[in-house]
Design a protein around this motif. Structure first.
Motif, PDB file in Angstrom:
ATOM      1  N   VAL A 370       8.080  30.358  53.803  1.00 37.86           N
ATOM      2  CA  VAL A 370       7.104  29.275  53.947  1.00 37.86           C
ATOM      3  C   VAL A 370       5.719  29.848  54.229  1.00 37.86           C
ATOM      4  CG1 VAL A 370       6.448  27.304  55.371  1.00 37.86           C
ATOM      5  CG2 VAL A 370       8.811  27.592  54.684  1.00 37.86           C
ATOM      6  N   VAL A 371       5.661  30.849  55.100  1.00 39.53           N
ATOM      7  CA  VAL A 371       4.375  31.475  55.428  1.00 39.53           C
ATOM      8  C   VAL A 371       3.758  32.118  54.189  1.00 39.53           C
ATOM      9  CG1 VAL A 371       3.287  33.292  56.795  1.00 39.53           C
ATOM     10  CG2 VAL A 371       5.008  31.823  57.842  1.00 39.53           C
ATOM     11  N   CYS A 372       4.568  32.867  53.442  1.00 41.46           N
ATOM     12  CA  CYS A 372       4.064  33.533  52.232  1.00 41.46           C
ATOM     13  C   CYS A 372       3.597  32.512  51.195  1.00 41.46           C
ATOM     14  CB  CYS A 372       5.150  34.426  51.630  1.00 41.46           C
ATOM     15  SG  CYS A 372       5.629  35.824  52.660  1.00 41.46           S
ATOM     16  N   HIS A 373       4.351  31.448  51.027  1.00 39.38           N
ATOM     17  CA  HIS A 373       4.000  30.443  50.025  1.00 39.38           C
ATOM     18  C   HIS A 373       2.731  29.704  50.414  1.00 39.38           C
ATOM     19  CE1 HIS A 373       4.451  26.708  47.597  1.00 39.38           C
ATOM     20  NE2 HIS A 373       4.968  27.553  46.707  1.00 39.38           N
ATOM     21  N   ALA A 374       2.494  29.530  51.718  1.00 35.29           N
ATOM     22  CA  ALA A 374       1.268  28.857  52.148  1.00 35.29           C
ATOM     23  C   ALA A 374       0.048  29.752  51.942  1.00 35.29           C
ATOM     24  CB  ALA A 374       1.386  28.451  53.618  1.00 35.29           C
ATOM     25  N   LEU A 375       0.193  31.052  52.148  1.00 43.61           N
ATOM     26  CA  LEU A 375      -0.929  31.971  51.987  1.00 43.61           C
ATOM     27  C   LEU A 375      -1.169  32.344  50.529  1.00 43.61           C
ATOM     28  CD1 LEU A 375      -0.256  34.343  55.016  1.00 43.61           C
ATOM     29  CD2 LEU A 375      -1.973  32.542  54.839  1.00 43.61           C
ATOM     30  N   SER A 376      -0.128  32.322  49.721  1.00 49.19           N
ATOM     31  CA  SER A 376      -0.254  32.673  48.310  1.00 49.19           C
ATOM     32  C   SER A 376       0.689  31.782  47.510  1.00 49.19           C
ATOM     33  CB  SER A 376       0.068  34.151  48.080  1.00 49.19           C
ATOM     34  OG  SER A 376      -0.025  34.493  46.712  1.00 49.19           O
ATOM     35  N   PRO A 377       0.270  30.574  47.146  1.00 53.64           N
ATOM     36  CA  PRO A 377       1.166  29.648  46.433  1.00 53.64           C
ATOM     37  C   PRO A 377       1.653  30.239  45.116  1.00 53.64           C
ATOM     38  CG  PRO A 377      -0.806  28.518  47.216  1.00 53.64           C
ATOM     39  CD  PRO A 377      -1.047  29.975  47.410  1.00 53.64           C
ATOM     40  N   SER A 378       2.908  30.041  44.833  1.00 55.61           N
ATOM     41  CA  SER A 378       3.510  30.521  43.591  1.00 55.61           C
ATOM     42  C   SER A 378       4.685  29.616  43.253  1.00 55.61           C
ATOM     43  CB  SER A 378       3.968  31.980  43.719  1.00 55.61           C
ATOM     44  OG  SER A 378       4.921  32.122  44.746  1.00 55.61           O
ATOM     45  N   ARG A 379       5.200  29.791  42.075  1.00 57.58           N
ATOM     46  CA  ARG A 379       6.313  28.966  41.610  1.00 57.58           C
ATOM     47  C   ARG A 379       7.626  29.540  42.131  1.00 57.58           C
ATOM     48  NH1 ARG A 379       7.129  27.115  35.297  1.00 57.58           N
ATOM     49  NH2 ARG A 379       8.790  25.578  35.652  1.00 57.58           N
ATOM     50  N   LEU A 380       8.449  28.688  42.747  1.00 56.91           N
ATOM     51  CA  LEU A 380       9.716  29.116  43.327  1.00 56.91           C
ATOM     52  C   LEU A 380      10.876  28.445  42.606  1.00 56.91           C
ATOM     53  CD1 LEU A 380       8.932  28.974  47.157  1.00 56.91           C
ATOM     54  CD2 LEU A 380       9.009  30.993  45.702  1.00 56.91           C
ATOM     55  N   ASP A 381      12.041  29.036  42.767  1.00 54.05           N
ATOM     56  CA  ASP A 381      13.260  28.439  42.247  1.00 54.05           C
ATOM     57  C   ASP A 381      13.495  27.081  42.912  1.00 54.05           C
ATOM     58  OD1 ASP A 381      15.979  29.072  40.747  1.00 54.05           O
ATOM     59  OD2 ASP A 381      16.510  28.234  42.688  1.00 54.05           O
ATOM     60  N   ASP A 382      13.996  26.128  42.134  1.00 55.75           N
ATOM     61  CA  ASP A 382      14.170  24.766  42.654  1.00 55.75           C
ATOM     62  C   ASP A 382      15.104  24.720  43.852  1.00 55.75           C
ATOM     63  OD1 ASP A 382      12.474  23.844  40.702  1.00 55.75           O
ATOM     64  OD2 ASP A 382      14.074  23.257  39.324  1.00 55.75           O
ATOM     65  N   ASN A 383      16.204  25.483  43.805  1.00 57.42           N
ATOM     66  CA  ASN A 383      17.147  25.468  44.921  1.00 57.42           C
ATOM     67  C   ASN A 383      16.506  26.012  46.188  1.00 57.42           C
ATOM     68  OD1 ASN A 383      19.175  24.454  43.252  1.00 57.42           O
ATOM     69  ND2 ASN A 383      19.871  26.503  42.657  1.00 57.42           N
ATOM     70  N   VAL A 384      15.759  27.108  46.046  1.00 60.60           N
ATOM     71  CA  VAL A 384      15.105  27.699  47.208  1.00 60.60           C
ATOM     72  C   VAL A 384      14.025  26.757  47.741  1.00 60.60           C
ATOM     73  CG1 VAL A 384      13.714  29.642  47.999  1.00 60.60           C
ATOM     74  CG2 VAL A 384      15.613  30.043  46.440  1.00 60.60           C
ATOM     75  N   SER A 543      -5.711  28.158  34.676  1.00 59.93           N
ATOM     76  CA  SER A 543      -4.678  28.581  33.724  1.00 59.93           C
ATOM     77  C   SER A 543      -3.385  27.853  34.051  1.00 59.93           C
ATOM     78  CB  SER A 543      -4.455  30.093  33.799  1.00 59.93           C
ATOM     79  OG  SER A 543      -4.047  30.461  35.097  1.00 59.93           O
ATOM     80  N   THR A 544      -2.791  27.257  33.054  1.00 57.59           N
ATOM     81  CA  THR A 544      -1.536  26.532  33.212  1.00 57.59           C
ATOM     82  C   THR A 544      -0.426  27.285  32.497  1.00 57.59           C
ATOM     83  OG1 THR A 544      -1.986  25.200  31.248  1.00 57.59           O
ATOM     84  CG2 THR A 544      -2.684  24.307  33.376  1.00 57.59           C
ATOM     85  N   VAL A 545       0.707  27.320  33.125  1.00 57.16           N
ATOM     86  CA  VAL A 545       1.867  27.982  32.550  1.00 57.16           C
ATOM     87  C   VAL A 545       2.589  26.997  31.649  1.00 57.16           C
ATOM     88  CG1 VAL A 545       4.026  29.185  33.028  1.00 57.16           C
ATOM     89  CG2 VAL A 545       2.071  29.460  34.562  1.00 57.16           C
ATOM     90  N   GLY A 546       2.688  27.336  30.367  1.00 59.97           N
ATOM     91  CA  GLY A 546       3.365  26.459  29.433  1.00 59.97           C
ATOM     92  C   GLY A 546       4.844  26.349  29.723  1.00 59.97           C
ATOM     93  N   ARG A 547       5.405  25.255  29.268  1.00 61.30           N
ATOM     94  CA  ARG A 547       6.827  25.042  29.494  1.00 61.30           C
ATOM     95  C   ARG A 547       7.643  26.044  28.694  1.00 61.30           C
ATOM     96  NH1 ARG A 547      10.051  19.268  28.773  1.00 61.30           N
ATOM     97  NH2 ARG A 547      12.070  20.005  29.538  1.00 61.30           N
ATOM     98  N   ARG A 548       8.634  26.584  29.322  1.00 60.78           N
ATOM     99  CA  ARG A 548       9.484  27.567  28.667  1.00 60.78           C
ATOM    100  C   ARG A 548      10.587  26.841  27.897  1.00 60.78           C
ATOM    101  NH1 ARG A 548      10.077  32.046  33.575  1.00 60.78           N
ATOM    102  NH2 ARG A 548       7.830  32.476  33.780  1.00 60.78           N
ATOM    103  N   TYR A 549      10.340  26.670  26.605  1.00 61.17           N
ATOM    104  CA  TYR A 549      11.278  25.896  25.794  1.00 61.17           C
ATOM    105  C   TYR A 549      12.560  26.686  25.506  1.00 61.17           C
ATOM    106  CZ  TYR A 549       7.400  22.702  25.021  1.00 61.17           C
ATOM    107  OH  TYR A 549       6.391  21.804  25.197  1.00 61.17           O
ATOM    108  N   GLY A 550      12.480  28.011  25.535  1.00 60.04           N
ATOM    109  CA  GLY A 550      13.668  28.806  25.217  1.00 60.04           C
ATOM    110  C   GLY A 550      14.837  28.480  26.121  1.00 60.04           C
ATOM    111  N   GLY A 551      14.593  28.454  27.428  1.00 59.22           N
ATOM    112  CA  GLY A 551      15.666  28.131  28.363  1.00 59.22           C
ATOM    113  C   GLY A 551      16.166  26.713  28.191  1.00 59.22           C
ATOM    114  N   TRP A 552      15.241  25.763  27.888  1.00 59.37           N
ATOM    115  CA  TRP A 552      15.648  24.372  27.697  1.00 59.37           C
ATOM    116  C   TRP A 552      16.578  24.240  26.496  1.00 59.37           C
ATOM    117  CZ3 TRP A 552      15.060  20.583  23.955  1.00 59.37           C
ATOM    118  CH2 TRP A 552      15.303  19.271  24.368  1.00 59.37           C
ATOM    119  N   PHE A 553      16.254  24.896  25.385  1.00 61.22           N
ATOM    120  CA  PHE A 553      17.102  24.832  24.206  1.00 61.22           C
ATOM    121  C   PHE A 553      18.446  25.522  24.438  1.00 61.22           C
ATOM    122  CE2 PHE A 553      13.198  23.886  21.751  1.00 61.22           C
ATOM    123  CZ  PHE A 553      13.673  22.802  21.040  1.00 61.22           C
ATOM    124  N   ILE A 554      18.431  26.622  25.156  1.00 56.00           N
ATOM    125  CA  ILE A 554      19.687  27.334  25.419  1.00 56.00           C
ATOM    126  C   ILE A 554      20.621  26.472  26.259  1.00 56.00           C
ATOM    127  CG2 ILE A 554      20.687  29.288  26.650  1.00 56.00           C
ATOM    128  CD1 ILE A 554      18.270  30.928  25.769  1.00 56.00           C
TER     129      ILE A 554
END
Length: 604
Positions: A370-384, A543-554
């Protein structure tokens, strides 16, 4: 015989454990040969002999109080260690010892080594190992006194002297889990002693005298000397380097040498590297802590992953080092990786006797994440991320409110940080200096590290608010932005430079590969927001990260394949029989008149 012993440990403790020849193992313990002493003989007996006799009688009385299942367990345990039977040792260590502890010694000490010595024919090596378990039980279940702390240190010295100073490698073999626990408990007892000796006001006169005389007991030099000696004796760094280079098995054995080719020494050296990581973190040297792990591969295929507690401990201290060195992206990736693994394998951890310890460490890593994410926001796994919001959602929301979030940062840091220690003990050997020490004690190590951490957090308090305004525009007048922030233009430029600096940090991911050392890395941008200042205008680029369609199709392709396989393997629906009137079947309905029917596969 092996299967009989193994089944013994798996059965209930209160069942009959088989007929072990305890009387033969005990011998004629504490019994006289019927020699009668007259008054003249008694007069010649010295006080030391009387004391020894009284001690022997006390040991005999204590021996009679040991339950028979415990006696049989010790006999079997000793035989397994003597035969180097790793399977029986593992079952006895991980199952038998804990079951007997819960049944007979949940709040009391196990019998002392001198009392159970006749059961094992006074085998000194086994008694050293038994004392290691004995003092570990005292530290975990009871409150150790100063004698326990001193004697546990002496027993650890005896064990390591036996391993390091013997004429060649010893023939002893122990499971990897026990070897890790030996190193881990050695460092824990050192940490516990360092924290305990700083509390001068709670010490009695006897304890003050003993601490004044025992200057080298649990000293930093002695602990570091043991760990470095194990690493040097096992040549574990050379072994790991040869393995990384892809040498053949013969070349690796030759590189490891006489000691490093033995599993006992190799694993002790390997665990000593992780122990050094922990000790240097406790002393506050985070750079050196990561440096000693240069040859260790931090991945899911490493040797330490076979021991769950070692795996969790390694990632916790590596992640905390990254947090302390302001490498928040590396810390976030480290914590998220191990927490994701723990959540997936939690059902297997319930079978471990270290389940509670693993859960506590995991909860502390969630707080640090939580501390790291507040100081440097990044994308995390949904479960985490869901687990983070469930545990620390309120604190995470407060951290984005500038100065209001300092309390949340302080609370989580003190909860999740290691128990830092001071390398210098109080001056117990100098009464005058000790009195001055009591009147003006030094700052607690944890509070000192907290003040350094909060100074970095205060430096970034304006970043979340400034970032939220910049996300609303593509270009903005500097005066207008300063008006939003209630600041002048000079202060605005300082805040924007702070934002620019906070979005740059060193990361291992920047090098394109994580195969190097833990300190390696390149400077990368950790923010999705960038800006430039052109005279009085601020130009913003997001900068926006585009949706990763490869995983969705798989995922959807796999789901369609599973559905198709299920339908293909399902039985065909059974048609209803046609009604019969007067023994004559009803005529079939013309195909054109039949309406298409829906097939309900769920009812098949």
């Amino acid at each position: 015989m092996a299967s009989h012993r193994t089944s013994y440990f798996e059965q209930e403790i209160d069942e009959d454990l088989g007929e072990a020849e305890i009387d033969f193992a005990i011998g004629n313990y504490g019994q006289s040969d019927g020699v009668a002493y007259d008054e003249a003989t008694h007069a010649l007996i010295s006080e030391a002999a009387v004391a020894a006799m009284q001690q022997q009688m006390a040991q005999q009385a204590a021996f009679t109080q040991i339950p028979d299942p415990v006696k049989r367990f010790i006999v079997h345990f000793h035989q397994a260690v003597k035969d180097n039977n790793l399977q029986e040792i593992s079952v006895a260590y991980e199952s038998g010892w804990n079951k007997l502890t819960e049944k007979y010694y949940p709040k009391t000490e196990w019998p002392e080594a001198e009392i159970i010595a006749p059961l094992v024919h006074d085998d000194q090596i086994f008694l050293i190992l038994y004392r290691e378990l004995y003092y570990r039980h005292v530290y975990s279940r009871l409150s150790p006194n100063i004698d326990d702390r001193f004697h546990s240190y002496e027993n650890s010295c005896e064990l390591f002297n036996y391993l390091l100073n013997s004429d060649g490698p010893v023939s002893l073999q122990l499971p990897d889990q026990w070897l890790w626990d030996i190193v881990d408990e050695f460092i824990y007892q050192f940490q516990s002693f360092c924290v305990w000796r700083l509390k001068v006001k709670t010490k009695t006169e006897e304890e003050l005298l003993l601490l004044a005389d025992g200057g080298q007991i649990w000293s930093c030099y002695s602990v570091l000397n043991v760990l470095y000696s194990l690493i040097q004796k096992s040549q574990i760094n050379e072994y790991l380097a040869a393995t990384k280079q892809g040498m053949s098995e013969e070349e690796v054995v030759e590189t490891a040498g006489e000691y490093g080719s033995r599993p006992l020494y190799r694993m002790l050296g390997y665990f000593s590297l992780i122990g050094l990581l922990r000790v240097h973190v406790l002393l506050g040297d985070f750079t050196l802590a990561l440096k000693v792990m240069d040859e260790v591969d931090i991945s899911q295929k490493s040797a330490f992953t076979r021991i769950t507690a070692c795996h969790v401990t390694t990632y916790y201290y590596v992640g905390f080092c990254y947090l302390s060195l302001r490498r928040y992206a590396d810390a976030t990736r480290t914590f998220a990786s191990i927490l994701n693994l723990i959540s997936r394998t939690r059902q297997y951890h319930t079978r471990s006797y270290q389940y509670d310890q693993i859960n506590r460490t995991a909860d502390r890593m969630y707080a640090l994440l939580v501390v790291c994410h507040a100081l440097s926001p990044s994308r995390l796994d949904d479960n985490v991320m869901n687990a983070v919001k469930e545990r620390y959602g309120d604190q995470h929301a407060k951290m984005s409110r500038g100065d209001e979030g300092l309390t949340a940062f302080e609370e989580l840091y003190l909860y999740a940080c290691p128990k830092f220690i001071s390398s210098n003990p109080p001056p117990y050997h100098e009464p005058e200096q000790l009195a001055a020490y009591v009147e003006d004690p030094p700052v607690d190590p944890a509070l000192r590290h907290l003040s350094l951490f909060l100074s970095d957090v205060r430096f970034q308090t304006s970043v979340p608010v400034l970032r939220s305004f910049l996300k609303l525009y593509t270009s903005l007048d500097a005066a207008k932005l300063a008006n939003f922030l209630d600041a002048d233009e000079e202060e605005l430029v300082q805040q924007m430079m702070v934002l620019k600096q906070c979005s740059r940090e060193v990361s291992r991911a920047g090098a394109g590969s994580e195969s190097g050392g833990l300190l390696d890395g390149e400077t990368i941008s950790t923010s999705d927001l960038d800006f430039t200042i052109d005279e009085n205008m601020v130009h913003i680029v997001e900068s926006t990260v585009g949706r990763r369609y490869g995983g969705w199709f798989i995922r959807n392709t796999e789901h369609a394949q599973r559905t198709f396989d299920y339908i293909r393997n399902s039985p065909l629906p059974i048609s209803k029989p046609k009604p019969v009137e007067n023994g004559v079947p009803a005529p079939a309905e013309p195909a054109a008149a039949r309406a298409p029917s829906k097939v309900s596969w769920a009812k098949v």
